[in-house]
Design a protein around this motif. Sequence first.
Motif, PDB file in Angstrom:
ATOM      1  N   ASP A  53       0.814  -1.407   0.029  1.00  0.00           N
ATOM      2  CA  ASP A  53       0.029  -0.052   0.129  1.00  0.00           C
ATOM      3  C   ASP A  53       0.875   1.334  -0.076  1.00  0.00           C
ATOM      4  O   ASP A  53       0.452   2.324   0.300  1.00  0.00           O
ATOM      5  CB  ASP A  53      -0.904   0.015   1.366  1.00  0.00           C
ATOM      6  N   CYS A  54       2.105   1.035  -0.447  1.00  0.00           N
ATOM      7  CA  CYS A  54       2.923   2.254  -0.526  1.00  0.00           C
ATOM      8  C   CYS A  54       3.495   2.991   0.973  1.00  0.00           C
ATOM      9  O   CYS A  54       3.175   4.305   0.816  1.00  0.00           O
ATOM     10  CB  CYS A  54       2.288   3.314  -1.661  1.00  0.00           C
ATOM     11  N   PHE A  70       3.801   8.668  -0.508  1.00  0.00           N
ATOM     12  CA  PHE A  70       3.181   9.641  -1.451  1.00  0.00           C
ATOM     13  C   PHE A  70       2.728  10.784  -0.999  1.00  0.00           C
ATOM     14  O   PHE A  70       2.799  10.742   0.318  1.00  0.00           O
ATOM     15  CB  PHE A  70       2.011   8.745  -2.213  1.00  0.00           C
ATOM     16  N   HIS A  71       2.413  11.821  -1.630  1.00  0.00           N
ATOM     17  CA  HIS A  71       1.827  12.999  -1.136  1.00  0.00           C
ATOM     18  C   HIS A  71       0.598  13.274  -2.014  1.00  0.00           C
ATOM     19  O   HIS A  71       0.672  13.075  -3.393  1.00  0.00           O
ATOM     20  CB  HIS A  71       2.740  14.237  -1.375  1.00  0.00           C
ATOM     21  N   THR A  72      -0.530  13.649  -1.138  1.00  0.00           N
ATOM     22  CA  THR A  72      -1.603  13.951  -1.933  1.00  0.00           C
ATOM     23  C   THR A  72      -1.943  15.054  -2.677  1.00  0.00           C
ATOM     24  O   THR A  72      -1.668  16.208  -1.913  1.00  0.00           O
ATOM     25  CB  THR A  72      -2.806  13.522  -0.857  1.00  0.00           C
ATOM     26  N   PRO A  73      -2.140  15.324  -4.047  1.00  0.00           N
ATOM     27  CA  PRO A  73      -2.287  16.665  -4.627  1.00  0.00           C
ATOM     28  C   PRO A  73      -3.718  17.115  -3.946  1.00  0.00           C
ATOM     29  O   PRO A  73      -4.809  16.752  -3.899  1.00  0.00           O
ATOM     30  CB  PRO A  73      -2.647  16.299  -6.032  1.00  0.00           C
ATOM     31  N   VAL A  74      -3.514  18.802  -3.577  1.00  0.00           N
ATOM     32  CA  VAL A  74      -4.540  19.512  -3.041  1.00  0.00           C
ATOM     33  C   VAL A  74      -4.893  20.635  -3.814  1.00  0.00           C
ATOM     34  O   VAL A  74      -5.774  21.203  -4.071  1.00  0.00           O
ATOM     35  CB  VAL A  74      -4.287  19.795  -1.810  1.00  0.00           C
ATOM     36  N   VAL A  84      -5.543  10.294  -9.747  1.00  0.00           N
ATOM     37  CA  VAL A  84      -5.693   8.885  -9.711  1.00  0.00           C
ATOM     38  C   VAL A  84      -4.308   8.360  -9.143  1.00  0.00           C
ATOM     39  O   VAL A  84      -3.207   8.879  -9.351  1.00  0.00           O
ATOM     40  CB  VAL A  84      -5.548   8.442 -11.164  1.00  0.00           C
ATOM     41  N   PHE A  85      -4.533   7.198  -8.193  1.00  0.00           N
ATOM     42  CA  PHE A  85      -3.402   6.821  -7.781  1.00  0.00           C
ATOM     43  C   PHE A  85      -2.633   5.857  -8.495  1.00  0.00           C
ATOM     44  O   PHE A  85      -3.157   4.875  -9.116  1.00  0.00           O
ATOM     45  CB  PHE A  85      -3.804   5.935  -6.341  1.00  0.00           C
ATOM     46  N   ASN A  86      -1.167   5.820  -8.725  1.00  0.00           N
ATOM     47  CA  ASN A  86      -0.387   5.095  -9.375  1.00  0.00           C
ATOM     48  C   ASN A  86       0.368   4.136  -8.262  1.00  0.00           C
ATOM     49  O   ASN A  86       1.175   4.653  -7.918  1.00  0.00           O
ATOM     50  CB  ASN A  86       0.574   5.794 -10.182  1.00  0.00           C
ATOM     51  N   LYS A  87       0.004   2.921  -8.397  1.00  0.00           N
ATOM     52  CA  LYS A  87       0.512   2.029  -7.336  1.00  0.00           C
ATOM     53  C   LYS A  87       1.991   1.777  -7.745  1.00  0.00           C
ATOM     54  O   LYS A  87       2.661   1.396  -6.971  1.00  0.00           O
ATOM     55  CB  LYS A  87      -0.367   0.787  -7.259  1.00  0.00           C
ATOM     56  N   GLU A  88       2.204   1.711  -8.738  1.00  0.00           N
ATOM     57  CA  GLU A  88       3.668   1.100  -9.351  1.00  0.00           C
ATOM     58  C   GLU A  88       4.705   2.388  -8.885  1.00  0.00           C
ATOM     59  O   GLU A  88       5.673   2.006  -8.432  1.00  0.00           O
ATOM     60  CB  GLU A  88       3.799   1.155 -11.084  1.00  0.00           C
ATOM     61  N   VAL A  94      -2.320  13.448 -11.659  1.00  0.00           N
ATOM     62  CA  VAL A  94      -3.367  14.424 -11.633  1.00  0.00           C
ATOM     63  C   VAL A  94      -3.351  14.469 -13.311  1.00  0.00           C
ATOM     64  O   VAL A  94      -2.594  15.026 -14.004  1.00  0.00           O
ATOM     65  CB  VAL A  94      -3.103  15.766 -11.116  1.00  0.00           C
ATOM     66  N   VAL A  95      -4.585  13.908 -14.003  1.00  0.00           N
ATOM     67  CA  VAL A  95      -4.709  13.841 -15.212  1.00  0.00           C
ATOM     68  C   VAL A  95      -5.957  14.879 -15.638  1.00  0.00           C
ATOM     69  O   VAL A  95      -6.842  14.896 -14.894  1.00  0.00           O
ATOM     70  CB  VAL A  95      -4.841  12.562 -15.783  1.00  0.00           C
ATOM     71  N   GLN A  96      -6.050  15.102 -16.986  1.00  0.00           N
ATOM     72  CA  GLN A  96      -7.075  15.434 -17.568  1.00  0.00           C
ATOM     73  C   GLN A  96      -8.454  14.598 -17.607  1.00  0.00           C
ATOM     74  O   GLN A  96      -8.191  13.512 -17.839  1.00  0.00           O
ATOM     75  CB  GLN A  96      -7.155  16.207 -18.832  1.00  0.00           C
ATOM     76  N   LYS A  97      -9.544  14.950 -16.977  1.00  0.00           N
ATOM     77  CA  LYS A  97     -10.842  14.203 -17.254  1.00  0.00           C
ATOM     78  C   LYS A  97     -11.136  13.911 -18.557  1.00  0.00           C
ATOM     79  O   LYS A  97     -11.850  12.589 -18.577  1.00  0.00           O
ATOM     80  CB  LYS A  97     -11.964  14.961 -16.459  1.00  0.00           C
TER      81      LYS A  97
END
Length: 111
Positions: A53-54, A70-74, A84-88, A94-97
């Motif tokens: 779980d990183c 990891f750090h959460t984008p705010v 979107v969480f990238n587990k690798e 943070v991507v375009q919808k």
Amino acid sequence: MKSFLTVLVAMGIIVTLSDAYCWRKIHKPGEAKDGCTVNGKLYPLGHIERTEDCYTCDCNEAGMECCSLFHTPVAYDKKKCKVVFNKERCDYDVVQKKDPSKMCSVYARVG
């Protein structure tokens, strides 16, 4: 314009120096003789570089301490972008919808 750049640089420095999210669990006597359990998975006593779980953890018979990798984008364009969480990579993208193949700018993260 200079003020905006100054604030942007300051935010980048603050985010870079911030600690990751950490938590600690104290074990009952005899509870961790075989290792520590994180989300149902048993890890050996000692340092754990990366859990599924990183998290990076230290496990001993007295307890367990883990910190996120990891750090959460705010601060990002929440109308046009999604997280979107990238587990690798153990990090958030943070991507375009409308087109998830395109990344969005992130201005601040929290750990």
